[in-house]
Design an enzyme around this catalytic site. Sequence first.
Site, short mmCIF file in Angstrom:
data_model
loop_
_atom_site.label_atom_id
_atom_site.label_comp_id
_atom_site.label_asym_id
_atom_site.label_seq_id
_atom_site.Cartn_x
_atom_site.Cartn_y
_atom_site.Cartn_z
N LYS A 190 9.45 5.38 4.54
CA LYS A 190 8.52 4.29 4.71
C LYS A 190 7.67 4.41 5.90
O LYS A 190 8.00 5.04 6.92
CB LYS A 190 9.48 3.01 5.34
CG LYS A 190 10.67 2.57 4.50
CD LYS A 190 11.36 1.56 5.15
CE LYS A 190 12.50 1.17 4.38
NZ LYS A 190 13.47 0.20 5.21
N LYS A 246 6.92 3.62 0.41
CA LYS A 246 7.02 2.19 0.56
C LYS A 246 6.42 1.99 2.04
O LYS A 246 6.53 2.56 2.93
CB LYS A 246 8.63 1.76 0.99
CG LYS A 246 8.95 0.12 1.18
CD LYS A 246 10.29 -0.01 1.06
CE LYS A 246 10.52 -1.43 1.37
NZ LYS A 246 12.00 -1.99 1.61
ZN LIG Z 1 17.37 -2.31 7.11
#
Ligand SMILES: [Zn+2]
Length: 323
Positions: A190, A246
């Site tokens: 992420k 993400k």
């Molecule tokens: Zn988390």
Amino acid sequence: MHLTTRIKKSKQMIRLVRPMEVSPSDLIYPIFVREDGKKFEIPSMKGEYYLSLQDAVKTCSKTMELGIPAVMIFGVLRRKDAEGSIALQKNSFHSKVFKRLKKEFGDDLVLISNVCLCDYTEREFCVYTVNGKVLNEKTAVMLGRIGVVHAEAGADVIAPAAMADGQVKAIRSALDDKGFDDVAVMTYVKTDSCLFQPFFKTMTLSTAPRVGVDSSKFRADIINKKMFMQKVDLDISEGADIVIVKPALTNLDLILRTKQRHPTIPIAAYQVSGEYAMIKCTAEEGLLNEESLLMETLSSIKRAGADMILTYHALQAARLLLK
Ligand SMILES: [Zn+2]
């Protein structure tokens, strides 16, 4: 003279020359199952609903009917505890969910377990910390133990979301030790994004904002592609079967880069809650058409190199694609 308009002569001609299209089989539907069994619209994600376990069974049936092969499960607990040990309890809520869905659907639906400490700990941080320092090893070991609980209950894929270093290795070895060598690890990588904010509101038991740990200590700096790729490389070297990039829309270049660098590893992209909100809210304001914007974003994510897309719009997208 060469004309580029020849291959754009009709809608069907355009379809014919497409190298790829988004298909329902590319989609994964993330669902929120509540331990207290209440069903209501998620305030921070209009149009999406919390589900009881019974509702989850119905939603999964609908998902399968639309040709979507997988769901990601988020369990919303009644209570959390200091260290998140509630996650390891026999007959935990998550275990009940996986057992029920596995019994109902067998191998016809891929059950992906989102595994993160924030789902179980009172402080709702993704990682263990001490004095603001991230405790990678402690976090990774706990994620491995939770992964085994979910695999025992029927999860097909364990998806660690904590961004802890060593999380894939710890989960892989915990699963293998217990004989779950057929359970895949789908790791999240992420960037440190504000687009996760509506999601946090869906999972929290408190109305107070999370304070105490800066997420930039474990997520990748949005502007630094090297930092992102370093984590991708690490997780793949630890045995990740699938990588999730993400958020999706702000990281299209990172999807492409991950695909190019690891062409044999399947890449997922997560169209996150903030992306969902951008589509929903602009449509609600009448500024853009929801269906067009949804399909344009999904198409761009696919074009960037994603083999699969997690999206809260999965059911709506599948219906559009099947029209
Ligand atoms: Zn988390």
